[in-house]
Motif scaffolding. Structure first.
Motif, mmCIF file in Angstrom:
data_model
loop_
_atom_site.group_PDB
_atom_site.id
_atom_site.type_symbol
_atom_site.label_atom_id
_atom_site.label_comp_id
_atom_site.label_asym_id
_atom_site.label_seq_id
_atom_site.Cartn_x
_atom_site.Cartn_y
_atom_site.Cartn_z
ATOM 1 N N TYR A 85 -16.844 -52.356 -7.762
ATOM 2 C CA TYR A 85 -17.794 -53.280 -7.131
ATOM 3 C C TYR A 85 -17.058 -54.000 -5.997
ATOM 4 O O TYR A 85 -16.160 -54.803 -6.250
ATOM 5 C CB TYR A 85 -18.327 -54.284 -8.141
ATOM 6 C CG TYR A 85 -19.067 -53.663 -9.297
ATOM 7 C CD1 TYR A 85 -20.436 -53.490 -9.249
ATOM 8 C CD2 TYR A 85 -18.397 -53.240 -10.444
ATOM 9 C CE1 TYR A 85 -21.122 -52.916 -10.307
ATOM 10 C CE2 TYR A 85 -19.068 -52.670 -11.506
ATOM 11 C CZ TYR A 85 -20.430 -52.512 -11.431
ATOM 12 O OH TYR A 85 -21.113 -51.949 -12.479
ATOM 13 N N VAL A 86 -17.454 -53.708 -4.753
ATOM 14 C CA VAL A 86 -16.808 -54.314 -3.589
ATOM 15 C C VAL A 86 -17.884 -54.902 -2.679
ATOM 16 O O VAL A 86 -17.908 -54.658 -1.489
ATOM 17 C CB VAL A 86 -15.954 -53.273 -2.820
ATOM 18 C CG1 VAL A 86 -14.874 -53.964 -1.997
ATOM 19 C CG2 VAL A 86 -15.291 -52.304 -3.773
ATOM 20 N N PHE A 87 -18.825 -55.669 -3.259
ATOM 21 C CA PHE A 87 -19.888 -56.231 -2.436
ATOM 22 C C PHE A 87 -19.532 -57.637 -1.970
ATOM 23 O O PHE A 87 -18.748 -58.344 -2.586
ATOM 24 C CB PHE A 87 -21.225 -56.223 -3.185
ATOM 25 C CG PHE A 87 -21.244 -56.967 -4.481
ATOM 26 C CD1 PHE A 87 -21.506 -58.319 -4.532
ATOM 27 C CD2 PHE A 87 -21.006 -56.301 -5.670
ATOM 28 C CE1 PHE A 87 -21.540 -59.002 -5.724
ATOM 29 C CE2 PHE A 87 -21.044 -56.974 -6.874
ATOM 30 C CZ PHE A 87 -21.297 -58.333 -6.902
ATOM 31 N N ASP A 109 -20.163 -49.721 -5.270
ATOM 32 C CA ASP A 109 -21.081 -50.725 -4.736
ATOM 33 C C ASP A 109 -20.439 -51.361 -3.510
ATOM 34 O O ASP A 109 -19.497 -52.139 -3.621
ATOM 35 C CB ASP A 109 -21.379 -51.780 -5.801
ATOM 36 C CG ASP A 109 -22.500 -52.714 -5.373
ATOM 37 O OD1 ASP A 109 -22.796 -52.778 -4.174
ATOM 38 O OD2 ASP A 109 -23.087 -53.368 -6.246
ATOM 39 N N LEU A 110 -20.964 -51.032 -2.345
ATOM 40 C CA LEU A 110 -20.495 -51.584 -1.067
ATOM 41 C C LEU A 110 -21.586 -52.410 -0.408
ATOM 42 O O LEU A 110 -21.607 -52.552 0.809
ATOM 43 C CB LEU A 110 -20.067 -50.442 -0.132
ATOM 44 C CG LEU A 110 -18.779 -49.706 -0.507
ATOM 45 C CD1 LEU A 110 -18.625 -48.440 0.323
ATOM 46 C CD2 LEU A 110 -17.569 -50.608 -0.311
ATOM 47 N N SER A 111 -22.488 -52.971 -1.175
ATOM 48 C CA SER A 111 -23.604 -53.722 -0.615
ATOM 49 C C SER A 111 -23.142 -55.073 -0.070
ATOM 50 O O SER A 111 -22.067 -55.566 -0.411
ATOM 51 C CB SER A 111 -24.684 -53.932 -1.689
ATOM 52 O OG SER A 111 -24.165 -54.676 -2.770
ATOM 53 N N GLN A 112 -23.970 -55.653 0.837
ATOM 54 C CA GLN A 112 -23.760 -56.991 1.379
ATOM 55 C C GLN A 112 -22.441 -57.113 2.127
ATOM 56 O O GLN A 112 -21.743 -58.113 2.023
ATOM 57 C CB GLN A 112 -23.854 -58.033 0.274
ATOM 58 C CG GLN A 112 -25.149 -57.950 -0.506
ATOM 59 C CD GLN A 112 -25.085 -58.642 -1.820
ATOM 60 O OE1 GLN A 112 -24.673 -59.792 -1.882
ATOM 61 N NE2 GLN A 112 -25.505 -57.967 -2.879
ATOM 62 N N ASN A 113 -22.088 -56.058 2.868
ATOM 63 C CA ASN A 113 -20.964 -56.107 3.782
ATOM 64 C C ASN A 113 -21.508 -56.027 5.219
ATOM 65 O O ASN A 113 -22.696 -56.287 5.438
ATOM 66 C CB ASN A 113 -19.976 -54.977 3.487
ATOM 67 C CG ASN A 113 -19.155 -55.247 2.224
ATOM 68 O OD1 ASN A 113 -18.292 -56.114 2.202
ATOM 69 N ND2 ASN A 113 -19.449 -54.515 1.156
ATOM 70 N N VAL A 114 -20.671 -55.680 6.165
ATOM 71 C CA VAL A 114 -21.097 -55.625 7.571
ATOM 72 C C VAL A 114 -20.848 -54.235 8.153
ATOM 73 O O VAL A 114 -20.500 -54.109 9.340
ATOM 74 C CB VAL A 114 -20.392 -56.721 8.400
ATOM 75 C CG1 VAL A 114 -20.919 -58.081 8.030
ATOM 76 C CG2 VAL A 114 -18.873 -56.666 8.215
ATOM 77 N N LEU A 115 -21.034 -53.206 7.351
ATOM 78 C CA LEU A 115 -20.848 -51.837 7.830
ATOM 79 C C LEU A 115 -21.944 -51.486 8.826
ATOM 80 O O LEU A 115 -23.128 -51.717 8.572
ATOM 81 C CB LEU A 115 -20.870 -50.859 6.664
ATOM 82 C CG LEU A 115 -19.741 -50.987 5.629
ATOM 83 C CD1 LEU A 115 -20.015 -50.087 4.443
ATOM 84 C CD2 LEU A 115 -18.405 -50.643 6.269
ATOM 85 N N LEU A 132 -24.313 -44.835 -5.545
ATOM 86 C CA LEU A 132 -23.780 -45.353 -4.285
ATOM 87 C C LEU A 132 -24.753 -46.380 -3.733
ATOM 88 O O LEU A 132 -25.919 -46.066 -3.467
ATOM 89 C CB LEU A 132 -23.568 -44.219 -3.276
ATOM 90 C CG LEU A 132 -23.076 -44.641 -1.883
ATOM 91 C CD1 LEU A 132 -21.736 -45.360 -1.985
ATOM 92 C CD2 LEU A 132 -22.955 -43.420 -0.967
ATOM 93 N N ASP A 133 -24.275 -47.617 -3.561
ATOM 94 C CA ASP A 133 -25.095 -48.717 -3.053
ATOM 95 C C ASP A 133 -24.514 -49.189 -1.727
ATOM 96 O O ASP A 133 -23.432 -49.767 -1.682
ATOM 97 C CB ASP A 133 -25.118 -49.864 -4.074
ATOM 98 C CG ASP A 133 -26.167 -50.902 -3.719
ATOM 99 O OD1 ASP A 133 -26.669 -50.878 -2.581
ATOM 100 O OD2 ASP A 133 -26.497 -51.733 -4.582
#
Length: 706
Positions: A85-87, A109-115, A132-133
């Motif tokens: 989890y890396v959100f 989980d890569l949600s709520q980043n700035v990709l 994959l999120d």
């Protein structure tokens, strides 16, 4: 492994008692086997590597790196990581090196980043990834190779981004995909989706035209959400091609009438038509929707429901009709009784209120009784009530005059003030009516406020004669110097408290159960997450499966279940041990399936227990060789028996200890939710969670959070 090391040390002690020639030979063999077993001895230390900086590692399989405020992925991730989890980190780019060595990773989980970009083939090493999120980022497009290598992916969430274009082959190779969420983007052209196992598709709030059967080649689709697409109708061919569709949401569109494609969709169990300019409802438009269990008619500007409208839904269990300007008059007086008798659950009751008349304005519709709708009473009925109440307590059936009954409900005489009864009776007897005029109506009780007098004008409409200090249609306005008296019919309505101590379900299909966790979450104000445990009580395999659900999502759908089976579902706090956590459980029965399902083969066994077993066999071989050498030596040199060497029975005991002490033991670790607080943040909490492997008796579809 520790027992194996102790056995090796015991073996070296035995070798120290041998003669020089025997010692040289046996020490040589021992060094060779130690070199072969060294990787196995060091394996546990490699699995227990240090936790990455600014991360929380409950174990080496579940790592939470939340709110790191870093633009890159965390370094030195253990190779045994299965859920990462890396959100909400601020990550703005990815590279292939970030995922080297994570061959066992199943959830990312890569949600709520700035990709803003998904590099081509960046996930190529993650061949075991199931979930994959990438939601709530700034991604603008999806290329052909964005998801290359994800051959086992089952859930893909890319909603709430800025996606404008998707390559036609972007989802090629994702044959195991079960859920695809694309809502909240800027997509203007949807590529044809060839996803044979897809169960859930969300295309809401995009700029795509109405999809047709060629656009969605998803024969097993169960849930389709088309919210806010500006649709004026639905394609009939599309709904015919989706024979397994149960859940359809077409709210917040521009449907001015019931689409013809929906009039015969008898297989639907959940339908949302909220916030569409449909106008008044017609019973004939819904007569074929006999399978509906949930119906959402919110924000349709409805003033009333047609009489007996809900009789066409024999299976209806949940109705939402919030934010409609209802006229709570006599024509709607049947609604509360129907709600009680049919045991239908009214959704959002605090938003389902009366708009007219003023005496009922603002009141909750579900709290009204039949007498509150102001239905008029006929003169014949009133005379009968006066006669029966003034002469006898119980009317005599032999002397009572014959009266004609009407359908309208009336207010009992004990609820009318005596002054009104005495005033009405002479007026009725002074102007006798013919038999054709016996349906003249009296004023509804207390329709005029603040002491006003109710009368009918020449057109038969209610007119209130107001005192000098009041004004308005119903004498509702009064001078400020005199506070308005409380009407005897106005009461303070208290909403009964809901007992928040159990979970429930509000929608069931042959392969899914929708859970309602509102009351359970309200009963746990400080809960960080929910541990869901469910098991099939009707199948041969009753082993419970566990899922971790964020506390910010009060609804969750279990998918991929066996049809026509009873499931036991329990909820408990995620941050408490399993044996001490207080659980709330319920049983749910899935429906009968009309489509055959496929069985998924069992996963392969892990490699480590096999290697350990091989090591045990090799150690046993060494000990057997030592036993043979000792026996030969004892036969040649009897004097050596007095040197204090162990006898063969002692060696057999060492062998038994080796065999019994190296049996691997499996432990099931339940990963608690990360301790990081997320209160007050306006973002979507990660929804996906790793699933346990299923056996051949379970369905191939994997449960999900929707």
């Amino acid at each position: 492994m520790q027992d194996l090391l102790l056995s090796f040390r015991a073996l070296e002690h035995i070798l120290s008692g041998l003669t020089d020639s025997g010692v040289v030979m046996m020490q040589l063999w021992a060094q060779i086997w130690q070199l072969l077993l060294l990787p196995l001895l060091l394996l546990p230390t490699s699995l227990c590597s240090a936790c990455p900086q600014h991360c929380n590692c409950v174990d080496t399989k579940n790592i939470f790196c939340i709110q790191r405020r870093a633009s890159t992925m965390p370094l030195n991730l253990p190779a045994s990581t299965q859920s990462l989890y890396v959100f909400q980190n601020g990550i703005n780019f990815l590279q292939e090196q970030d995922f080297h060595g994570l061959a066992d990773l199943k959830l990312l989980d890569l949600s709520q980043n700035v990709l803003s970009v998904i590099p081509d083939g960046v996930f190529g090493f993650l061949t075991s990834l199931r979930n994959l999120d990438l939601s709530s980022n700034k991604i603008t497009r999806i290329s052909k190779d964005s998801f290359n290598g994800l051959v086992n992916l089952e859930r893909l969430y890319v909603h709430n981004n800025r996606i404008e274009s998707i390559h036609p082959a972007a989802f090629k190779g994702l044959e195991h995909l079960l859920e695809l969420k694309l809502q909240g983007n800027q997509i203007s052209l949807l590529p044809a989706l060839h996803l044979p196992k897809l169960l859930l598709l969300d295309l809401s709030f995009n700029s795509i035209p109405a999809p047709g059967p060629a656009d969605l080649q998803t024969p097993h689709l169960e849930s389709l959400k088309l919210v806010g697409l500006g649709l004026t109708t639905l394609d009939e061919g599309l709904l015919r091609s989706l024979g397994n569709l149960h859940d359809l949401d077409v709210s917040q569109n521009k449907l001015v009438r019931m689409p013809p494609a929906l009039k015969s969709a008898k297989w639907l169990t959940r339908l949302s038509l909220a916030a569409n300019p449909l106008g008044s409802l017609r019973q004939e438009d819904f007569k074929n929707l006999v399978g509906l269990q949930e119906l959402d008619l919110s924000s349709l500007k409805l003033q009333e429901f047609p009489a007996d409208f809900f009789q066409v839904f024999p299976k209806l269990r949940h109705l939402t009709a919030a934010q409609n300007p209802f006229n709570c008059v006599c024509s709607l007086s049947w609604f509360p009784n129907w709600m009680k008798n049919s045991k239908v659950d009214l959704g959002r009751p605090e938003e389902t209120r009366c708009h007219f008349p003023l005496i009922n304005a603002g009141k909750t519709l579900s709290m009204l009784e039949q007498k509150d709708f102001g239905c008029p009473t006929t003169i014949t009925e009133l005379s009968e009530v006066l006669t029966s109440s003034s002469i006898h307590n119980t009317p005599d059936p032999t002397t009572a005059p014959h009266t004609t009954l009407i359908i309208h409900p009336f207010v009992p005489s004990e609820e009318l003030p005596v002054e009104e009864v005495q005033h009405v009776a002479p007026e009725a007897s002074a102007s006798p009516r013919s038999s054709e005029e016996h349906e003249e109506h009296m004023c509804p009780p207390y329709i005029c406020l603040n002491g006003g007098t109710c009368r009918f004008d020449q057109r038969g409409q209610v007119n209130c004669l107001c005192p000098l200090d009041t004004s308005g249609t119903y004498c509702e306005n009064q001078e400020e110097s005199q506070p308005p008296p409380l009407s005897p019919r106005v009461a303070v309505v208290t909403v009964p408290s809901i007992k928040p101590d159990k979970i429930s379900f509000h929608h069931v299909t042959s392969t899914s159960i929708s859970l309602d966790l509102h009351r359970y979450i309200e009963s746990q104000p400080n809960i960080r997450g929910i541990r869901l445990t469910y098991s099939n009580l009707s199948g041969p395999d009753r082993r419970p499966l566990q899922l971790n659900v964020p506390a910010s999502y009060p609804e969750y759908t279990l998918r991929g279940l066996q049809p026509n089976c009873t499931y036991l579902v329990c909820a408990s706090p995620l941050d408490e041990p399993v044996e001490k956590a207080a659980s709330s459980c319920m049983n749910a029965q899935t429906g009968v399936s009309q489509h055959p399902t496929e069985n998924r083969p069992e996963p392969f066994s892990i490699l480590v227990p096999i290697l350990v077993a091989v090591a045990v066999v090799m150690a046993a071989t060494i000990l057997a060789a030592v036993v043979v050498v000792l026996r030969r030596k004892s036969s040649k040199t009897p004097t050596d028996m007095d040197l204090g060497e162990p006898n063969p029975f002692e060696l057999e005991g060492v062998k038994m200890g080796l065999e019994n002490g190296t049996s691997p033991q499996k432990q099931t670790d339940i990963s608690p939710y990360p301790p990081a607080s997320q209160n007050g943040m306006d973002y979507e909490v990660p929804l996906i969670q790793e699933q346990f492997a299923s056996n051949n008796n379970t369905d191939q579809r994997i449960p999900s959070y929707f």
